[in-house]
Scaffold this active site. Structure first.
Site, PDB file in Angstrom:
ATOM      1  N   LYS A  54      -3.254  -7.483   1.577  1.00 21.24           N
ATOM      2  CA  LYS A  54      -2.018  -7.649   0.800  1.00 21.24           C
ATOM      3  C   LYS A  54      -0.825  -7.768   1.755  1.00 21.24           C
ATOM      4  CE  LYS A  54      -3.971  -5.399  -3.199  1.00 21.24           C
ATOM      5  NZ  LYS A  54      -4.261  -4.163  -3.942  1.00 21.24           N
ATOM      6  N   GLN A  98      -2.098   1.836  -4.415  1.00 17.87           N
ATOM      7  CA  GLN A  98      -3.501   1.424  -4.355  1.00 17.87           C
ATOM      8  C   GLN A  98      -4.396   2.477  -5.030  1.00 17.87           C
ATOM      9  OE1 GLN A  98      -4.628  -1.610  -2.983  1.00 17.87           O
ATOM     10  NE2 GLN A  98      -6.556  -1.011  -3.924  1.00 17.87           N
ATOM     11  N   ASP A 121       1.520  -4.436 -10.464  1.00 16.12           N
ATOM     12  CA  ASP A 121       0.104  -4.308 -10.839  1.00 16.12           C
ATOM     13  C   ASP A 121      -0.059  -4.413 -12.355  1.00 16.12           C
ATOM     14  OD1 ASP A 121      -2.126  -4.192  -9.312  1.00 16.12           O
ATOM     15  OD2 ASP A 121      -2.162  -2.014  -9.055  1.00 16.12           O
TER      16      ASP A 121
END
Ligand code: NDP
Length: 295
Positions: A54, A98, A121
């Protein structure tokens, strides 16, 4: 008959190129570039790989990447304090924590602490509510990537029968919402669905997000259907090695379907590309600018 292969790797590369192309205009009007903050707690090896990818992809698109690596012993209070700090940081447009988090940390509380306007997200309850009610908002990356591949392949999805196997908050539910928004007739299947094979055989579009290697067989698929395989399963291969397979029996599906996403190289590469897309969209919305077309 051999189905077409839906090349998610190529589509994702092109999308990343289009995202990078939007950055100079954003910089010209705001004096800064879009910024993505990624928080990694602990040392889960798979998570470390994802976070590294990422970071690299964000920089390659000409955007700012802020990495926050915290030890597995981090307290819930300290993690929430970091999230709040990122919420207040004007140079941060997107925040991604994460998952999974190490034991002892409550994922739900942490996700709900993220400002929904920075929830790249798409997992915040407000993001889910916006998606369900048709308000503009940020949508989970893998589901949106799956829909992009479908629209690229099929164009208008209106009226098509879609069966989504799996009902997780991460994949199945948002995929179903997005298909509904595209005017598909959507069936959500799960572990309690009766006659799953017959349900799947109705579908013009099959989205498999189950986590069971090669569960969907060729004779489950209506001839000519478009198959999106979200599953990523590591299974034993020859000589003591392992390999990745999807939730769909790829060889069998290729004999029946119209088009199939491979694993790897199908949906997988879309996730990071859409994360960058969401960051650019969040950045524009935060600055009161119209998000660029074509993303
Ligand atoms: P979850 O385990 O959260 O959900 C799995 C779903 O599949 C559940 O809704 C479950 O039903 C359903 N299910 C389980 N067994 C069966 C069965 N025998 N028949 C029908 N339905 C069944 O998984 P996720 O949604 O998080 O992920 C699904 C897959 O997608 C995984 O392989 C994961 O690795 C992959 N994935 C890939 C991503 C990417 O490409 N970047 C990103 C995220 C996920 P029930 O609700 O009844 O238990």
């Amino acid at each position: 008959m051999t189905a077409d292969i839906i090349d998610g790797k190529k589509f994702a590369e092109e999308l990343r190129g289009r995202i990078a192309d939007t950055v100079p205009a954003f910089r010209d009007s705001t004096g800064r570039v879009p910024g993505l903050a990624v928080v990694l707690v602990g040392e889960d090896p798979a998570s470390q790989v994802y976070v590294r990818s990422k970071h690299k992809a964000t920089l390659a698109a000409g955007m700012e990447s802020f990495e926050h690596k915290l030890p597995a012993t981090t307290s819930q209070e300290d993690l929430l304090a970091l999230v709040r700090q990122l919420n207040d940081d004007e140079s941060v447009d997107g925040i991604l924590v994460q998952l999974p988090l190490p034991k002892g940390l409550d994922e739900k509380t942490v996700v709900e602490a993220i400002n929904p306007d920075k929830d790249v997200d798409g997992l915040h309850v407000i993001s889910a509510g916006r998606l369900a009610t048709g308000l503009p908002g940020l949508v989970p990356c893998t589901p949106l990537g799956s829909i992009m591949l479908l629209k690229d392949r099929l164009g208008d999805l209106s009226g098509l029968e879609a069966v989504v196997i799996g009902r997780s908050i991460l994949v199945g539910k948002p995929v179903a919402q997005l298909l509904l928004a595209e005017n598909c007739t959507v069936t959500m299947a799960h572990s309690r669905t009766r006659d799953l094979k017959e349900v799947v055989r109705r579908a013009d579009i099959v989205v498999a997000a189950v986590g069971r290697p090669e569960m969907v067989k060729g004779d489950w698929i209506k001839p000519g259907a478009t198959v999106i395989d979200v599953g990523i399963n590591r299974v034993p291969a020859e000589e003591g090695k392992t390999k990745l397979v999807g939730d769909v029996d790829y060889a069998e599906a290729m004999e029946v379907a119209g088009a199939v996403t491979p694993v790897p190289g199908g949906v997988g590469p879309m996730t990071i590309a859409v994360l960058l897309r969401n960051t650019v969209v969040a950045a524009h919305m935060r600055e009161g600018l119209t998000p660029p077309a074509g993303l």
